[in-house]
Each structure stands twice: as C-alpha cells, then as structure tokens.
Design a protein around this motif. Structure first.
Motif, PDB file in Angstrom:
ATOM      1  N   GLU A 199       0.459  -1.397   0.070  1.00 15.62           N
ATOM      2  CA  GLU A 199      -0.148  -0.261   0.236  1.00 15.62           C
ATOM      3  C   GLU A 199       0.958   1.414   0.387  1.00 15.62           C
ATOM      4  OE1 GLU A 199      -2.638  -0.594   3.713  1.00 15.62           O
ATOM      5  OE2 GLU A 199      -3.613  -1.965   2.086  1.00 15.62           O
ATOM      6  N   GLY A 200       1.511   1.352  -1.130  1.00 18.15           N
ATOM      7  CA  GLY A 200       3.010   1.968  -1.019  1.00 18.15           C
ATOM      8  C   GLY A 200       4.109   2.880   0.464  1.00 18.15           C
ATOM      9  N   ARG A 201       4.140   1.719   0.864  1.00 19.38           N
ATOM     10  CA  ARG A 201       4.827   1.218   2.320  1.00 19.38           C
ATOM     11  C   ARG A 201       5.735   0.862   2.129  1.00 19.38           C
ATOM     12  NH1 ARG A 201       4.174   5.304   6.299  1.00 19.38           N
ATOM     13  NH2 ARG A 201       4.884   3.935   7.577  1.00 19.38           N
ATOM     14  N   PRO A 202       7.134   0.997   2.411  1.00 21.79           N
ATOM     15  CA  PRO A 202       8.178   0.064   2.537  1.00 21.79           C
ATOM     16  C   PRO A 202       7.553  -1.352   3.903  1.00 21.79           C
ATOM     17  CG  PRO A 202       9.240   2.384   3.004  1.00 21.79           C
ATOM     18  CD  PRO A 202       7.719   2.603   2.916  1.00 21.79           C
ATOM     19  N   SER A 203       7.946  -2.273   3.369  1.00 22.82           N
ATOM     20  CA  SER A 203       6.931  -3.527   4.287  1.00 22.82           C
ATOM     21  C   SER A 203       8.429  -4.242   4.571  1.00 22.82           C
ATOM     22  CB  SER A 203       6.111  -4.382   3.144  1.00 22.82           C
ATOM     23  OG  SER A 203       5.419  -4.869   4.139  1.00 22.82           O
ATOM     24  N   SER A 204       8.374  -5.395   5.522  1.00 23.69           N
ATOM     25  CA  SER A 204       8.978  -6.554   5.821  1.00 23.69           C
ATOM     26  C   SER A 204       8.146  -7.740   6.263  1.00 23.69           C
ATOM     27  CB  SER A 204      10.007  -6.094   6.581  1.00 23.69           C
ATOM     28  OG  SER A 204      10.706  -5.234   5.874  1.00 23.69           O
ATOM     29  N   ALA A 205       7.830  -8.834   5.948  1.00 22.28           N
ATOM     30  CA  ALA A 205       8.403  -9.532   7.300  1.00 22.28           C
ATOM     31  C   ALA A 205       9.077  -9.713   8.529  1.00 22.28           C
ATOM     32  CB  ALA A 205       8.389 -11.123   6.020  1.00 22.28           C
ATOM     33  N   ILE A 206       7.794  -9.638   9.265  1.00 25.09           N
ATOM     34  CA  ILE A 206       9.021 -10.377  10.794  1.00 25.09           C
ATOM     35  C   ILE A 206       8.833 -11.745  11.678  1.00 25.09           C
ATOM     36  CG2 ILE A 206       8.848  -9.420  13.464  1.00 25.09           C
ATOM     37  CD1 ILE A 206       8.622  -6.319  12.558  1.00 25.09           C
ATOM     38  N   VAL A 207       9.849 -12.358  11.840  1.00 23.26           N
ATOM     39  CA  VAL A 207       9.588 -13.468  12.435  1.00 23.26           C
ATOM     40  C   VAL A 207      10.201 -13.251  13.900  1.00 23.26           C
ATOM     41  CG1 VAL A 207      10.795 -15.987  13.110  1.00 23.26           C
ATOM     42  CG2 VAL A 207       9.443 -15.260  10.851  1.00 23.26           C
ATOM     43  N   TRP A 208       9.685 -13.154  15.169  1.00 20.44           N
ATOM     44  CA  TRP A 208      10.329 -12.751  16.478  1.00 20.44           C
ATOM     45  C   TRP A 208       9.714 -13.699  17.060  1.00 20.44           C
ATOM     46  CZ3 TRP A 208       6.468  -7.964  19.229  1.00 20.44           C
ATOM     47  CH2 TRP A 208       7.544  -8.036  20.092  1.00 20.44           C
ATOM     48  N   MET A 209      10.903 -14.681  18.008  1.00 18.38           N
ATOM     49  CA  MET A 209      11.158 -15.409  18.112  1.00 18.38           C
ATOM     50  C   MET A 209      11.012 -15.272  20.071  1.00 18.38           C
ATOM     51  SD  MET A 209      13.536 -17.928  15.728  1.00 18.38           S
ATOM     52  CE  MET A 209      13.681 -19.028  17.806  1.00 18.38           C
ATOM     53  N   GLU A 210      10.756 -16.063  20.806  1.00 17.15           N
ATOM     54  CA  GLU A 210      10.669 -15.529  22.493  1.00 17.15           C
ATOM     55  C   GLU A 210      10.415 -16.493  23.557  1.00 17.15           C
ATOM     56  OE1 GLU A 210      11.460 -13.832  24.675  1.00 17.15           O
ATOM     57  OE2 GLU A 210      11.465 -11.951  23.551  1.00 17.15           O
ATOM     58  N   HIS A 211      10.483 -16.354  24.865  1.00 19.03           N
ATOM     59  CA  HIS A 211       9.622 -18.309  25.153  1.00 19.03           C
ATOM     60  C   HIS A 211       8.267 -18.059  25.640  1.00 19.03           C
ATOM     61  CE1 HIS A 211      13.691 -18.088  27.123  1.00 19.03           C
ATOM     62  NE2 HIS A 211      13.543 -16.956  27.200  1.00 19.03           N
ATOM     63  N   SER A 212       8.407 -18.489  25.228  1.00 23.23           N
ATOM     64  CA  SER A 212       6.422 -19.023  25.016  1.00 23.23           C
ATOM     65  C   SER A 212       5.282 -18.527  25.316  1.00 23.23           C
ATOM     66  CB  SER A 212       5.790 -20.980  25.459  1.00 23.23           C
ATOM     67  OG  SER A 212       6.788 -21.305  24.602  1.00 23.23           O
ATOM     68  N   ALA A 213       5.963 -18.161  26.795  1.00 21.62           N
ATOM     69  CA  ALA A 213       5.340 -16.907  27.915  1.00 21.62           C
ATOM     70  C   ALA A 213       4.998 -15.939  27.701  1.00 21.62           C
ATOM     71  CB  ALA A 213       5.271 -16.732  29.487  1.00 21.62           C
ATOM     72  N   GLU A 214       6.478 -15.684  26.610  1.00 28.60           N
ATOM     73  CA  GLU A 214       6.529 -13.499  26.259  1.00 28.60           C
ATOM     74  C   GLU A 214       4.887 -13.983  25.645  1.00 28.60           C
ATOM     75  OE1 GLU A 214       7.710 -10.522  26.587  1.00 28.60           O
ATOM     76  OE2 GLU A 214       7.162 -11.498  27.597  1.00 28.60           O
ATOM     77  N   VAL A 215       5.321 -14.771  24.272  1.00 26.49           N
ATOM     78  CA  VAL A 215       4.822 -15.109  22.655  1.00 26.49           C
ATOM     79  C   VAL A 215       3.250 -14.272  23.181  1.00 26.49           C
ATOM     80  CG1 VAL A 215       4.301 -16.351  21.106  1.00 26.49           C
ATOM     81  CG2 VAL A 215       6.723 -16.120  21.162  1.00 26.49           C
ATOM     82  N   LYS A 216       3.364 -15.454  24.270  1.00 28.67           N
ATOM     83  CA  LYS A 216       1.600 -15.609  24.356  1.00 28.67           C
ATOM     84  C   LYS A 216       1.060 -14.017  25.016  1.00 28.67           C
ATOM     85  CE  LYS A 216      -1.993 -18.130  27.936  1.00 28.67           C
ATOM     86  NZ  LYS A 216      -2.443 -18.974  28.631  1.00 28.67           N
ATOM     87  N   ARG A 217       1.601 -13.636  25.770  1.00 25.55           N
ATOM     88  CA  ARG A 217       1.352 -12.400  26.464  1.00 25.55           C
ATOM     89  C   ARG A 217       1.663 -10.589  25.622  1.00 25.55           C
ATOM     90  NH1 ARG A 217       3.693  -7.449  27.711  1.00 25.55           N
ATOM     91  NH2 ARG A 217       5.185  -8.325  26.585  1.00 25.55           N
ATOM     92  N   LEU A 218       2.436 -11.250  24.331  1.00 28.90           N
ATOM     93  CA  LEU A 218       2.458 -10.274  22.790  1.00 28.90           C
ATOM     94  C   LEU A 218       1.074 -10.736  22.176  1.00 28.90           C
ATOM     95  CD1 LEU A 218       6.481 -10.771  22.259  1.00 28.90           C
ATOM     96  CD2 LEU A 218       5.266  -9.126  23.074  1.00 28.90           C
ATOM     97  N   ALA A 219       0.656 -12.116  22.014  1.00 29.75           N
ATOM     98  CA  ALA A 219       0.242 -12.112  20.708  1.00 29.75           C
ATOM     99  C   ALA A 219      -1.321 -11.202  21.600  1.00 29.75           C
ATOM    100  CB  ALA A 219      -0.122 -13.340  20.215  1.00 29.75           C
ATOM    101  N   ALA A 220      -2.004 -11.503  22.908  1.00 27.85           N
ATOM    102  CA  ALA A 220      -2.797 -10.909  23.193  1.00 27.85           C
ATOM    103  C   ALA A 220      -2.695  -9.414  23.561  1.00 27.85           C
ATOM    104  CB  ALA A 220      -3.092 -11.432  24.828  1.00 27.85           C
ATOM    105  N   LEU A 221      -1.939  -8.859  23.375  1.00 24.90           N
ATOM    106  CA  LEU A 221      -1.821  -7.277  23.105  1.00 24.90           C
ATOM    107  C   LEU A 221      -2.812  -7.005  22.071  1.00 24.90           C
ATOM    108  CD1 LEU A 221       1.762  -6.288  24.099  1.00 24.90           C
ATOM    109  CD2 LEU A 221       0.055  -5.977  25.331  1.00 24.90           C
TER     110      LEU A 221
END
Length: 399
Positions: A227-249
C-alpha cells in the motif's frame, strides 16, 4: 498397461510437497500429490500462512530449472545484505552491527524473499499446467504398505494408489514416517515465534536484519512495498509465555513493543497483517528413507527459523532425489537409490541442525555476561574475512 497408478506419490501439499511434485514432474515422472487440506492461497484468508521464505541461490536455480521461478520473480524481494545486530546491552539499542554482503561471494543476492501463501498459490497454478502431475487437495494419505518392488498408499477417499516411490512431505508429525517405523529426535526450546507483516517509514534497501537481545532473534525480511509503504516480514522468537503475552496485546500496544524490540531501526512499525504463532523445535529423523519411501522437509528435519535454512534444506532434499532419479530412472525408489539419498543428505542435514541449535541457544541467552560473549564472538568472526566468506558460502549451501 503399467501396473502403477503413478511413478511417485507425494504425501503433503505444503510448499515442500508442491515443490517436489513440480520438480519431479518436470523431470518426466508421473506424480500424484495429496494433502488433507485445501491450500490457502490468499493473504488475508483464514488459515493463510503469513510466514515468508527466503529462497537462496541454489534453491532458486532448482526452481528455475523446473519452470517455477518465472512465476515467482515479479513477487520476490531480493536479499542483498544480511545484517546482524547485537542489542544485548542494558537498553534495547544496537551496540554491534555487522553486514554480510552477497557481493563478497557472488554477483547475485543471497536469495529472494516470498510469502508462503503466495508460493502455494503459484505452485498450485503451475501444477495445473503439467499433464503428468495430479494434485488432490482435501485428500490424505492414510496408510502405507510396501514391498521390494512397489508401494501401495491408501487415500482418505478410499482409493488405493500403487507407485514406485512415496515422498513423505507430510510434516513434522509425518504419518508416512510413522508407518515406516522411523524414529526422530526432538529438541524443545520453550520458544514460540510470532509471524506477521509490517510497514515502516524507513526503506529496508533489500537488507534482511536479525536483531539479537534475549529469547530469540527478531528478524525483519524485506517484502515488496505494501500500500505504497516499505514492508517487511517479521519472525519474532521468544519464550512461550512471552509470546502468549505479546499475542494478546491490542494493536497499539503490540506496535509499541515491536518498535522497541526492533531498536527503531526502521522507524515506527505498523502491523500489516494478523499475527500468527508457531512452535519452535529442532527435529531430525534417524534415517531419510524406508522401503520405497523418501523423507523430505519437515518429515525428515525441523529447525528454528534462523538463517533461512528450513525450506532451502528441503529443496536440497528434492534436488538430491531428482538427480538420483534422473541418473537411474529404472531404479526409481529402489534400495540402491534410497540408500544413496540417505548418504547424500543425512550427514549434511545433521550438521546444519546442530549448527542452528547452537545459534538459537546463543540468541536466547539472558545474562549480561553471556550476551557480552555473544557480541564478542560476532565481532571476532566478522573481522576475519576468510571466515566471514566461508560462513556466507556455508549458509547458501555452496560447496
């Protein structure tokens, strides 16, 4: 009339299975490819695989030879520089930045990045053009029976297919591998990965950026503009509990946290897709084959998403099978071919799985002393030009 329904049956219609069908079909063999699910081929559709894959130089050559790359080329973002950032200091900010430039070893980029959902879309379309290949989505391979001269596969629709070779591309819990009684060794890290796409204000300039702090790497891989803006794919690896917290934000909170984790190298990051969560393990099959059966991709090996090795290792499996089949087409699927396949691939794959395991453990460290040691190691390796070039060549799979 041949006693066989096809030369090769591919169990699994993910990116690796579709690649196997296309490559072996292009080589002149008759192929049936089955998968229990229908491929999701639109970016915003439910169940779309929002991860991306960097197709490295050797894999790109294989796909080009099979007639696939022409479908990918216009969608691919070249990866000219691999940038490693150590942000393991007291604050999440870069303290060491090292660029690995493909121009040091080649006149081509390291590779080209493509979304997995798009790879599936273009591969399915390509298979439709191959008269000797049939793709049966919504159909699973449910049982395997083999003899010295043939394999028989029962499908979920009740059909039975006789073939000379079965290629198991049916994932890390591979039913075909289990049917052949092949064991695996699994390492669990207590990690998960968030995968999603973002837009950002500062262009990526075809630089893939891997930022190390704790929990695992935070990797931004170039995509074409969105949509006209620079773009990247992100893979963010973390401890499972932290990923759960991040996914819920909520979105605003998540964008703030990921912008901080990115060290603001690209300005504020804005979500451009939904977030998906993937478990992180290492896994290696004890052997790459059974009677009339070859394991490829995650049926044979699983690695954390570091260094773009996963699918490229899988395409290496497929290339090895193609080359062996071409050299002795009369021996397709026999013990001589499959033993040669195991010897050609298993040692190299074992070494890569172990190497990526070490890199992942290094990326997870939390104590300041170990983070300092990681930074010092990066600095030392980079400063030795021959070592740096060798590491880049090994990452590409060059001999």
């Amino acid at each position: 009339m041949s006693q066989f329904d096809c030369d090769i049956l591919v169990a699994g219609g993910g990116v690796a299975g579709l690649s196997a069908a296309a490559v072996l079909g292009h080589a002149g063999f008759s192929v049936i490819c089955v998968d229990p699910a229908s491929p999701v081929t639109e970016r915003d559709a439910e169940g779309a695989d929002l991860r991306t894959t960097a197709i490295l130089q050797p894999a790109q050559a294989l796909l080009a030879d099979a007639g696939l790359w022409v479908r990918f080329d216009e969608h691919a973002a070249p990866l000219q520089v691999m940038r490693i950032v150590d942000a393991g200091g007291a604050e999440p900010e870069p303290r060491i930045v090292k660029d690995f430039n493909a121009s040091d070893i080649s006149d081509k980029p390291f590779g080209w990045n493509l979304p997995n959902w798009l790879l599936r879309r273009e591969m399915v379309a390509h298979l439709e053009t191959l008269k000797n290949v049939s793709f049966l989505p919504g159909t699973a391979a449910t049982s395997l029976f083999t003899r010295e001269g043939e394999a028989r596969v029962t499908l979920s629709n009740g059909a039975r297919k006789r073939c000379r070779l079965v290629i198991a591309a049916d994932g890390r819990n591979s039913p075909m591998r289990q049917a052949a009684g092949i064991d695996v060794r699994t390492t669990r890290y207590g990690q998960k990965a968030l995968a999603f796409a973002v837009t950002h204000a500062i262009p990526h300039d075809n630089v893939s950026t891997e930022i190390h702090r704790t929990g695992g790497p935070f990797t931004l891989v170039p995509l074409p503009d969105h949509e006209g803006r620079p773009s990247s794919a992100i893979v963010w690896m973390e401890h499972s509990a932290e990923v759960k917290r991040l996914a819920a934000l909520d979105v605003a909170e998540f964008e703030a946290e990921m912008s901080t984790r990115s060290c603001h190298l690209f300005g504020p990051l804005k979500l451009a897709s939904r977030r998906t969560v993937w478990p992180i393990i290492s896994q290696l099959a004890d052997r790459m084959y059974g009677q009339r059966l070859a394991l490829v991709a995650e049926a044979a090996h699983v690695v954390p998403p570091i260094g773009a090795q996963g699918l490229n290792m899988s395409l290496g499996d497929i290339q090895a099978l193609r080359d062996l089949a071409r050299a002795r087409p009369e021996g397709l699927g026999d013990a001589t071919m499959l033993d040669a396949y195991h010897r050609k691939r298993h040692f190299e794959i074992s070494a890569r799985v172990k190497g990526i395991d070490v890199l992942n453990r290094a990326s997870m460290v939390e104590t300041p002393v170990l983070r300092d040691a990681r930074a010092a190691g990066l600095k030392a390796l980079y400063s030795m030009t021959p070592v740096r070039k060798t590491l880049m060549q090994m990452g590409l799979g060059m001999r």
